[in-house]
Each structure stands twice: as C-alpha cells, then as structure tokens.
Design a protein around this motif. Structure first.
Motif, PDB file in Angstrom:
ATOM      1  N   ALA A  33       3.207   4.334   3.929  1.00 48.91           N
ATOM      2  CA  ALA A  33       2.236   3.218   3.477  1.00 48.91           C
ATOM      3  C   ALA A  33       1.406   3.271   5.051  1.00 48.91           C
ATOM      4  N   PRO A  34       0.056   2.931   4.723  1.00 49.97           N
ATOM      5  CA  PRO A  34      -0.664   2.639   5.996  1.00 49.97           C
ATOM      6  C   PRO A  34      -0.069   1.458   6.860  1.00 49.97           C
ATOM      7  N   ILE A  35      -0.493   1.602   8.248  1.00 53.47           N
ATOM      8  CA  ILE A  35      -0.031   0.265   9.189  1.00 53.47           C
ATOM      9  C   ILE A  35      -1.389  -0.332   9.141  1.00 53.47           C
ATOM     10  N   ARG A  36      -1.268  -1.570   8.726  1.00 53.23           N
ATOM     11  CA  ARG A  36      -2.679  -2.274   8.647  1.00 53.23           C
ATOM     12  C   ARG A  36      -2.335  -3.734   9.204  1.00 53.23           C
ATOM     13  N   ARG A  64       3.667   2.038  16.083  1.00 49.46           N
ATOM     14  CA  ARG A  64       2.092   2.050  16.171  1.00 49.46           C
ATOM     15  C   ARG A  64       1.566   3.264  15.660  1.00 49.46           C
ATOM     16  N   GLY A  65       0.144   3.186  14.980  1.00 49.01           N
ATOM     17  CA  GLY A  65      -0.596   4.176  14.340  1.00 49.01           C
ATOM     18  C   GLY A  65      -0.996   4.323  13.160  1.00 49.01           C
ATOM     19  N   GLU A  66      -0.997   4.907  12.310  1.00 46.04           N
ATOM     20  CA  GLU A  66      -1.940   4.820  11.100  1.00 46.04           C
ATOM     21  C   GLU A  66      -1.104   4.724   9.875  1.00 46.04           C
ATOM     22  N   GLY A  96       0.794  -1.412   0.182  1.00 49.50           N
ATOM     23  CA  GLY A  96       0.082   0.047  -0.076  1.00 49.50           C
ATOM     24  C   GLY A  96       0.869   1.452  -0.148  1.00 49.50           C
ATOM     25  N   ALA A  97       2.191   1.141  -0.410  1.00 54.16           N
ATOM     26  CA  ALA A  97       3.082   2.273  -0.302  1.00 54.16           C
ATOM     27  C   ALA A  97       2.893   3.233  -1.615  1.00 54.16           C
ATOM     28  N   GLU A  98       3.105   4.481  -1.427  1.00 54.90           N
ATOM     29  CA  GLU A  98       3.054   5.665  -2.478  1.00 54.90           C
ATOM     30  C   GLU A  98       4.055   6.518  -2.141  1.00 54.90           C
TER      31      GLU A  98
END
Lengths: 146, 146, 146, 146
Positions: free
Chosen positions: D42-45, D96-98, D27-29
């Motif tokens: 990238a989002p942390i999912r 941790r986080g978004e 999900g990286a950009e």
C-alpha cells in the motif's frame, strides 16, 4: 560475525551465566558463543518435564530467554547487562527427546532496546525438531561503578 | 465462582500438577483452586535465581504458564487437558523476596481456544510487588479413551 | 486520577492526534482524556471492515495502539512523545455493530519503557461487547529543541 | 512452493481480499500470491500516516495481519476461511518512503491453529528498510454449506 564492542564478551557472558542458579538447576550449559548469537542446551529430564514427560514450556522459555539475553549482552560494551522486558513464546510441537537446544539471536541491536529471538529444538538421537520460537525485547543497562 | 463442567475439577488439576516434574523441581505448590482461577507459589531460592539472586524470568514464566493452564483445565469437562499455544510475559519489576505467587485466570473460555492470563507477585515479608503479567492462548484437547 | 507532569497534557494529546492522518481517515475521535487513560472511538463502516462486514482487526489495532500511546503521552512532561515498540492484540469476538471504542491505559509508567494496554469494545445500540485486548510497550522520547 | 489443498487458492484469496473494505480504503493490493506466501503493498500517504507523516503502526499491522492471514488461507481446502486469534507486532524502524510492503508466511500449518508471520518493509525509491515484524496465530474455520 558481528563485531563485538567488548573484546572480552565471552568472559562477560560466561561469568554472568555461571551466577544464574536456575541454569545450573536445569542442567543448562552454553554450547556456542559468538557476538550476537548464543546457544544454550539442557537435558530433558523428569525434573524438567510436564505431565506427559515432555519438556515443560517453562524449560523452553527459560533456555530461550537466557540464550536471547546473552546474545544481546555479547554485543554490548564492557560494564553492561541486559534485562528482559517482554517475550512471547509460541510452542510449535511437543518437546520430546534427550535434550533441548536454544539458539538465541539479535534482530535489532538498538541503543535503548534490543529486539531478540530464540529458536528451540528438541534433539532425540539423530532427530531434531523445532519445538518453540521466542520473540522479545531486552533493555541494555550500564552498571554503576562500585 | 464459574460453574465447572467437571464436578471433580480439583482432582483433575491436582493429579496433573503432581505429574509435572518441573513444578516439584522448582518447589511449587497449588495454594488456591476454584473453577477458572488457580494460584501457584514457589520459594525464591538461589537455584531458581538469575545473576543477581532475584527470581529468574523463567521461574515467573513457569509458574504463570502453569497457573493459567490449570485455570483453563478447571473449566473443562472430564477427560480433557490443555496445551499452551503461546504466551507473552512482561517483566514489570525485579522479583526479589521470599516467594513468587502466580494467580492464573481465564479471560475467554472458548471451545477451540481459551484466552488466559496470569499475574505474578513477589512477596517479601508483608510486602507484595506485582512483578510480571502474562497473556496467552491455551488449546483444550479431548483425551482419547484407552 | 494520576497527577500529570504536563499541566497542558490534553492539548499535547489533541494536537498530536489531529496530525495523525490515519485517525481522520478511519473517522476516529477522542471521546475521553484524563492523565493515564485515553478513549478513542470510530464508526464501523464498510471502508473499515473485513470480508464479512465486521470491523477489520486492523481497525481494532489502530484504535487500541493510538489510545494506549496517548495514555502514555498524557503522563509525560512537556516536550515528549511516545513511540510504539511492540504490541500484542488478542481478538476475542467478532467486532460487529455501529462503532468501536478503544480504552487505553498505562500499566507501568517507567522512565525508559511504559507498559500499556487497551480494551476494545464494539457497540451496537445498547449492546456492548468486549472484542479485543492489547498489551504492549511504549518508549518515551524527549523531543529535541528546535 | 508448498502444495495447495485448493487448486483454486488464488481465486479464494483474491475474492476474499476484494471484500475487505479496509484494504481498499488503505489503497492496498496483492502483489504476489503463492501457496503459503502472500505479499500485500500500500502507498504511504498522509491519510495513512501518524503525526510525523511516517506510516502509522496501524497500517503496518493491517497489511501484515492480512498478508499473514491469506498466506494461511492459501493452504486450506476449498470452503474454509481463517480468523486472526492473536498477533504481536514489533516496530523496528520509522516507516518512511513511498510504499509499505507486507510479506506474509506460514511457520506451522496446523489443523487447529496456524502459526504465521509477516515482515514489513518500507520502500523509498531504491531503498528498502525492514520496519516491522509480526508473529501470530490464525484459526482455520470450515464454512457452513448454504
């Protein structure tokens, strides 16, 4: 300036440094000392050189390891010392000139591990070149009472 | 034994080593030399120690860097030298005893980059302890004709 | 085989591994598990590749970090986990083929720090190439009782 | 801003990035791109997490390696690419986080080797924590004409 946990941090660092035979053998001395940042310098001499007369990578490492380690020690309470766990050094340019200066610092002062760095500069008259960078891990150890 | 590209690799290594002032200053000598594997040793003396009299991490690094670098040089054609690009050292145990031995080797002998390693042992009488491990990158350089 | 301090080390490793979302996302699985040595593998797929379709260095690192970390965990008493402190990875060759295999191991199982390694191989039919080597530091942590 | 040798450096970076399957899978950009400095996020999912739901060290490494590599590529003439030779990552705090943000940069843009770094931050609403630092070596390669 970071607040030291040892009001006499400077004495702790200087006494330990004075007992390091290798630092004397390399002609090194402490040129600056504040909590969390220690600078060490040594002359570039034939007896600390490599095959072309530049400073040996071992001199850069020795000064950088020591500057980084004492940067960590300067933040610890009395009765502690630090051990080097691991360090990576990148050599960036030939270390030529009159003296080598290692500026140590603490990136993350953890309780169990301290992440440290050092930047090495070669000084030649008024010139100053960035010749190496170190990034490593120090382990704080409480000394046992005697 | 790896096949050397320089039939006189041993002379190339020994002549370069002899010009390294730091190696002399640390009391180091080559104890074994075959293509791709060079071993260097130095006594553990007060002037190469840290604050407790053990060998300074700078001594382990200096010997390991040099052993690894000459392991790489021993595989190159005549008219080359090697530069250290970066090295990581892990200190595994206190380096106490009579002498430090650095066994260098080549993990990947690339044309542009050579991945090298060195293992450091502290010898104390009949005891031998593994005290450090190094992993790094050397850059082969063709010397310019004079 | 090293003697484990946790008779149920395999369950501890497998349960933790199953909770690692990234390992599932990369298609990784544990292929071998003994005390002090854990092997993990994942297919080389377009979604784990770099711009030429070889495995991304991030895949090699992710598998190697995880294999090394669980090698360390497999030696700890019940109620512990390990955190990665630092790791260095060398990329030795292009990681092409069908799957990547990461063999983790423990070099020094210290109480405060564990020095670990991992070797990464790319398998292509009957061929097997050594494509990366990792060397790092893990920190054992006692989990707090709930 | 460093002067690029490729007036179309941004296209070179974006086209290569778009072919990296792993970046899409994570999900990286690219969020910022100037010569010598590339930022990727990238989002942390759950599918990029470790056993506690924080971002896996493999995500930090993958983003940092890619940001650092494209920082190097952005300084090269047309018709080049870069290969990762080695990288060291230090994990400084739980990620941790978004989302995770990797800021890449070039320390020394050599002709044969480029020394690079990346800093990784975890963003959680208005909070931003420094969670990892990378230091490594990239090798510039001239692509062969087709």
């Amino acid at each position: 300036m970071t607040q030291p946990k040892n009001p006499d941090f400077a004495t702790a660092v200087r006494e330990s440094f004075a007992r390091q035979g290798l630092m004397t053998h390399l002609g090194a001395e402490i040129v600056s000392l504040v909590p969390g940042a220690v600078t060490i310098a040594a002359p570039i001499r034939p007896e600390t050189g490599q095959q072309h007369g530049y400073a040996h990578a071992g001199l850069s490492f020795s000064l950088g390891d020591t500057a980084a380690g004492y940067s960590a020690l300067s933040l610890l309470p009395p009765g502690h010392e630090v051990l080097t766990s691991e360090i990576k050094i990148h050599l960036l340019a030939p270390a030529r000139g009159e003296r080598l200066v290692a500026e140590g610092g603490v990136i993350r002062p953890g309780r169990r591990l301290m992440i440290v760095r050092a930047e090495i500069y070669a000084e030649d008259g008024a010139d100053r070149a960035h010749v190496a960078t170190l990034l490593g891990t120090m382990v704080p150890m409480a000394l046992e009472p005697r």
